[in-house]
Write an enzyme that holds these catalytic residues in place. Structure first.
Site, PDB file in Angstrom:
ATOM      1  N   ASP A   1      35.583   5.241  16.121  1.00 29.50           N
ATOM      2  CA  ASP A   1      35.000   3.841  16.700  1.00 29.50           C
ATOM      3  C   ASP A   1      35.820   3.140  17.543  1.00 29.50           C
ATOM      4  OD1 ASP A   1      33.175   2.009  16.892  1.00 29.50           O
ATOM      5  OD2 ASP A   1      32.835   1.386  14.732  1.00 29.50           O
ATOM      6  N   TRP A   2      35.229   2.509  18.704  1.00 29.59           N
ATOM      7  CA  TRP A   2      35.936   1.725  19.739  1.00 29.59           C
ATOM      8  C   TRP A   2      37.024   1.023  19.196  1.00 29.59           C
ATOM      9  CZ3 TRP A   2      33.186   5.622  20.927  1.00 29.59           C
ATOM     10  CH2 TRP A   2      32.751   5.798  22.242  1.00 29.59           C
TER      11      TRP A   2
END
Length: 782
Positions: free
Chosen positions: A223-224
């Protein structure tokens, strides 16, 4: 294919390989000419394809929210929608869509509840499989996320979800496992949180389960900003996003040279990137996917929204309305004139248009007088300026002024040389009164009105804020100004780059917003106006719901109550008009203390850009409300699982007892929903691999039902379902597969106990009408 991928891998040295393992920028992966690899682009998300530029200049088709999609219980429809999203991806130059989200509705407090399909793992898996197939059959990669137990937004970057193994496997990992097995997604996203002590980007669940036990050959991306250390390289994370910064790079090269990380592990990661590139057509020598199908996007989104609407109450068969007989229709509520079509956060897109309930009903009832009153205000923050001509000036950059039609400005990176950005606009008062003009952002923002400085301040997040708040809910400052009708005021809002860019996640991204709040009456005056409008109408269509201030990514809900005075609005309008229809425009359950008094209640979720047209179709009977609840609608907040960690730990103490598996009073049960006809269940019998259910349409119009099958083991569990359509009086036999795996429990492996199982079929978990028993030999599979 594998020989080609290994040949391309052999062309790269260690530095070239490691370079590929971190994103090139916010959305894209690096190209690598030596491997024949072009730049590969990812994009959010679940409610539409954002693309690399996130603003109104490159609009995106806004599809109904994932919970709405699951409410259709229609895999064929969702597979088509996946194909539509794939076409949108190709139009925007996107190779990999960061969707679907297959975390569960563990609790309605969850901030991203609207972004997930269901509380049930089987329904989630089957809708997810259809979504993935639709995308990937058209040559666009799906990213199944967020692996795993990413069910809370509070302390989401650090919380440790403590989940026992049975619960983890039977509920939270099961959708991932079934989607991997049936649809073979090309990517999976590892979540921010910890599970049982391990950060998910460093968790043994990546290699030991996802890659090895499930024999999956796809790509695991973070995930970012979830990639935190070199430990993730050994734990089977393949790609750190976004880039170009991050924990790997030179440090990972050094770790390989020092023997702390094997080069074989690096090669496996690069092979997975090359394999993904080959699948989406980003690798030389591999045929590109065929051109995507052409779609009638408005028609598809309109039909999908209508198919998702759940009619939970229809006392006295108020619906459908007889359109030609209506002379005066009141459309009331804070979500009536400006529809909430999608949730807040990374799922947000900028649609080319939205059709509000008010607009949809006026278009559908040209012969009737359709009146409107908002009734209440539900927002506390300053709204973003909309439908206003704005010109952006990039101070210090060699650029022409940029015309815009919105007040929301985002940049992954500002143009070179930019030291400040100024937004120039003119506000013309459509009514007399006090306007509030302001700004949102992190950094120094200066507002001038008619050449006079209204404020010049450095806005900052609080010390404990989720960094995503800089994007979704940045601090605000406003300045009141009183204007006569028709009077104009010139606006210049200046954003200083040095004090603002990089304020979120240590990223070069920059953003700020121009805000305008318009005059409004007192709360009592607004309520009285709504009552007066309702009293004069043949029917009152009352649209209530949530706002992005209470339901969004980045935080969990603190209450399930509708914001503002909406419950009071419903009470007063219902007293003024005996024919009141309440539309609940929310992505997740809300409390409905008036549910037993309002004649008709329709749940519209976040229905996408065709919201108003779909609503008119359903209210006036052009189509049935096709939805069934994919989540339990609670009667109160008593006993619901918490979404808030204690000392950094979120205990899943309820085990498997979530949703319909949890004892207690509910308002509307899982699977519930009325159509515009009625159904009788005549019988059920087993056949090899499932059950056959005989139903008859006992009503007066053609309709669709969802036949649901549950097993008692001993608690009820959904084990199969199928949609059925029939004409009035028509009898249909519906075959529903019930694989042994649906009956399995986890005990160090999947175990199906031998013996007799009772299977019951009906229209919801609380409306089971026919039952049979099947004999199961039993099995054990590790």
């Amino acid at each position: 294919m594998e020989e080609l991928l290994r040949a391309r891998l052999a062309e790269l040295d260690l530095e070239q390989k490691v370079r590929l393992l971190t994103g090139a920028d916010f959305w894209a992966l690096y190209d690598e000419p030596a491997a024949g690899l072009r730049r590969l682009v990812t994009s959010d998300g679940p409610a539409g394809v954002r693309g690399e530029r996130w603003d109104e200049r490159e609009p995106s088709a806004n599809v109904p929210s994932p919970t709405a999609l699951a409410a259709t219980w229609d895999e064929g429809r969702i597979e088509r929608l996946g194909g539509l999203l794939a076409a949108e991806c190709r139009r925007k130059g996107v190779d990999v869509l960061l969707a679907p989200t297959v975390n569960l509705h563990r609790t309605p407090y969850g901030g991203r509840h609207f972004e997930c399909f269901s509380e049930d793992p089987l329904l989630t898996a089957r809708i997810g499989i259809a979504y993935v197939r639709g995308l990937q059959d058209a040559g666009v990669g799906a990213t199944v996320k967020h692996y795993v137990a990413n069910d809370s937004e509070t302390e989401r970057f650090t919380l440790d979800a403590r989940v026992d193994e049975r619960t983890l496997r039977e509920l939270y990992m099961r959708p991932f496992e079934e989607i991997v097995e049936a649809a073979h997604p090309w990517a999976v996203m590892a979540a921010y949180n910890r599970v049982n002590g391990h950060t998910m980007t460093e968790s043994p669940l990546l290699r030991e389960v996802l890659k090895d036990a499930w024999e999956w050959d796809g790509l695991v991306m973070s995930d970012w900003f979830a990639g935190r250390s070199l430990d993730a390289a050994a734990a089977a994370l393949d790609l750190v996003m976004p880039g170009p910064g991050g924990p790997w790079g030179d440090a990972l090269v050094a770790a390989v040279r020092a023997g702390r990380v094997s080069e074989a592990a690096i090669d496996d990661k690069v092979l997975r990137i090359l394999r993904l590139a080959a699948r989406v057509g980003a690798l030389e020598g591999v045929d590109a996917p065929a051109a995507p199908a052409q779609w009638d996007i408005p028609a598809e989104l309109r039909a999908t929204a209508a198919a998702s609407f759940v009619l939970v109450r229809n006392h006295g068969t108020l619906l459908p309305l007889n359109g030609p007989s209506l002379k005066k229709v009141a459309v009331i509520g804070p979500n009536a004139a400006v529809a909430r079509t999608l949730g807040g956060g990374s799922a947000t897109v900028f649609p080319p248009y939205t059709v509000s309930p008010l607009e949809g009903l006026r278009a559908a009832l040209p012969h009737a007088e359709v009146t409107y009153a908002p009734g209440v205000r539900t927002h506390e923050r300053l709204p973003v300026a909309a439908d206003m001509d704005v010109v952006l000036h990039y101070i210090g950059a060699d650029l022409e002024p940029e015309p815009r039609r919105a007040g929301d400005y985002h940049w992954n990176a500002l143009p070179a040389g930019t030291t400040a950005v100024e937004a120039h606009a003119t506000l013309r008062a459509d009514t007399a009164g006090e306007y509030v003009i302001g700004a949102s952002g992190t950094g120094r923002l200066r507002l001038s009105l008619d050449g006079k400085i209204a404020f010049d301040e450095l806005l900052a997040l609080g010390p404990d804020a989720d960094p995503a708040e800089a994007h979704m809910f940045p601090p605000q400052k406003g300045a009141p100004v009183t204007l006569a009708a028709g009077e104009e005021v010139g606006i210049v809002l200046r954003y200083d780059v040095a004090d603002g860019a990089g304020s979120s996640f240590d990223s070069p991204a920059a953003l700020f917003k121009l805000n305008v709040d318009r005059p409004h009456g007192t709360p009592e005056a607004m309520l009285e106006e709504a009552v007066a409008v309702a009293r004069e109408a043949d029917v009152a269509i009352l649209v209530v719901g949530t706002t992005e201030e209470v339901e969004s990514e980045g935080f969990d809900r603190s209450t399930l109550a509708l914001p503002g005075l909406q419950d009071e609005l419903v009470r007063r309008v219902n007293e003024a008009c005996a024919r009141t229809v309440a539309i609940v425009n929310a992505g997740a359950p809300v409390l409905l203390p008036w549910a037993d008094r309002v004649p008709a209640i329709l749940l519209s979720w976040f229905p996408g850009q065709e919201a108003g047209n779909a609503l008119a179709d359903v209210l006036l009977g052009a189509v049935e409300p096709g939805g069934r609840l994919p989540t339990t609608w609670p009667a109160s907040e008593a006993g619901l699982p918490s979404s808030r960690p204690v000392d950094g730990v979120l205990e899943y103490a309820e085990g498997t007892a979530i949703g319909y598996r949890r004892p207690g009073e509910v308002l509307y049960p899982f699977g519930h929903g009325h159509g515009y006809t009625s159904w009788d269940y005549l019988g059920i019998e087993p056949f090899d691999g499932g059950v056959r259910v005989r139903v008859v349409n006992s009503g007066t119009r053609r309709g669709r039902d969802v036949v649901q099958v549950y097993a008692a083991r001993p608690e009820l569990r959904l084990v199969g379902f199928a949609g059925v359509e029939a004409e009035p009086g028509e009898q249909v036999d519906v075959e529903i597969a019930v694989p042994e795996r649906a009956l399995a429990r986890w005990d160090g492996g999947w175990v199906v106990e031998p013996g007799d199982y009772e299977l019951s079929a009906g229209r919801s978990v609380a409306d089971l009408r026919v039952s049979t028993t099947i004999a199961v030999a039993g099995s054990v599979a590790h």
